[in-house]
Design a protein around this motif. Structure first.
Motif, PDB file in Angstrom:
ATOM      1  N   ASP A   1      -8.401  -2.512  38.617  1.00  0.00           N
ATOM      2  CA  ASP A   1      -9.362  -2.691  39.791  1.00  0.00           C
ATOM      3  C   ASP A   1     -10.265  -3.374  39.366  1.00  0.00           C
TER       4      ASP A   1
ATOM      5  N   LEU B   1     -10.226   2.594  35.659  1.00  0.00           N
ATOM      6  CA  LEU B   1     -10.487   1.580  36.466  1.00  0.00           C
ATOM      7  C   LEU B   1      -9.121   0.964  36.910  1.00  0.00           C
TER       8      LEU B   1
ATOM      9  N   ASP C   1     -12.625  -5.211  41.122  1.00  0.00           N
ATOM     10  CA  ASP C   1     -14.119  -4.873  41.175  1.00  0.00           C
ATOM     11  C   ASP C   1     -14.843  -3.967  40.449  1.00  0.00           C
ATOM     12  N   ARG C   2     -14.091  -2.786  40.180  1.00  0.00           N
ATOM     13  CA  ARG C   2     -14.812  -1.772  39.491  1.00  0.00           C
ATOM     14  C   ARG C   2     -15.115  -2.078  38.049  1.00  0.00           C
TER      15      ARG C   2
ATOM     16  N   ASP D   1     -18.148  -4.253  38.247  1.00  0.00           N
ATOM     17  CA  ASP D   1     -19.527  -3.442  38.681  1.00  0.00           C
ATOM     18  C   ASP D   1     -19.986  -2.698  37.279  1.00  0.00           C
ATOM     19  N   GLU D   2     -18.778  -2.253  36.477  1.00  0.00           N
ATOM     20  CA  GLU D   2     -18.997  -1.545  35.207  1.00  0.00           C
ATOM     21  C   GLU D   2     -19.790  -2.756  34.355  1.00  0.00           C
TER      22      GLU D   2
ATOM     23  N   ASP E   1      -6.029   0.518  40.188  1.00  0.00           N
ATOM     24  CA  ASP E   1      -6.186   0.639  41.647  1.00  0.00           C
ATOM     25  C   ASP E   1      -4.617   0.627  42.082  1.00  0.00           C
TER      26      ASP E   1
END
Ligand code: DAT
Length: 222
Positions: free
Chosen positions: A57, A43, A59-60, A63-64, A45
């Motif tokens: 990252d 994850l 945001d990921r 989300d995860e 970026d």
């Protein structure tokens, strides 16, 4: 049964992982190490050349984690806290370690060079500001740990950068950057500092948090 989500944050080396894992095994809550999660899921970026490590990252990561955080009963461990949704956490603990103790822990973690490296780490750079951020801690967004991968040194990579990371991390602790970040990101009344210098601190912290969990569960059981 409803269970609370707990955030453990603080400078690398203060003892988040040690506390988080022990707390999980005694409370039955689930332990999530964000550094490990990012590595396993890649994850990232981009790559930070200065710190010689991948850039999270955020945001990921969010989300995860979203599904399990909504269910509750998760202990999250990370050396940053401003990108998680505020609603996720019922309590936030910022671990705090005396500078000399932290220095030794970090040195043991990743410094093969010993005192030679230590001397140059303290002599180099600008002692008046937090390196890597170009800001003073009061200005906010000055968290040089954002891209620091000191927690997970990458095998085979140049150790020269770790000298800078060690210095940055100890300065972060001196300036209480993570405490400031937690206070800026969550309601003051749910943010607590915990001493994390010696084994008795660990035991005290676990017992205090277990009591808090028990009370929280009672309060949310009807
Ligand atoms: P973090 O996850 O914050 O990076 P860690 O849990 O890996 O920190 O701990 C770093 C080192 O410090 C490790 O060797 C265990 C030790 N340690 C942690 N908590 C401690 C405590 N309360 N007393 C003494 N040593 C501790």
């Amino acid at each position: 049964m409803l269970l609370p989500n707990i955030l453990l944050t603080g400078t690398p080396g203060v003892g988040k992982t040690t506390l988080g894992k022990e707390l999980a095994s005694r409370s039955g809550l689930k332990y999530v190490n964000v550094g490990d999660l990012a590595r396993e899921g890649q994850l990232y970026d981009g790559y930070d050349e200065e710190y010689d490590c991948p850039i999270l990252d955020e945001d990921r990561v969010v989300d995860e984690l979203e599904n399990q955080m909504s269910e509750g009963g998760v202990i999250v461990d990370y050396h940053g806290c401003d990108f998680f949704p505020e609603r996720w956490f019922h309590i936030v603990f910022v671990l705090k370690t005396d500078n000399s103790i932290l220095y030794k822990r970090l040195e043991n973690r990743g410094f093969p060079g010993g005192s030679e490296v230590k001397a140059s780490a303290w002599n180099a750079g600008d002692p008046g500001s937090i390196p890597g951020s170009g800001r003073s801690p009061e200005e906010g967004n000055g968290n040089p740990l954002q891209y620091s991968c000191l927690e997970n040194p990458m095998e085979g990579r140049a150790w020269g950068y770790n000298e800078k990371k060690l210095k940055d991390n100890v300065q972060c602790e001196i300036f209480q950057v993570l405490h400031e970040e937690a206070l800026a990101s969550y309601k003051e009344e749910i943010v607590h500092q915990l001493p994390s210098n010696k084994p008795e601190d660990l035991e005290d912290n676990i017992n205090q948090i277990l009591k808090w969990i028990e009370q929280w569960v009672k309060d949310h059981s009807s």
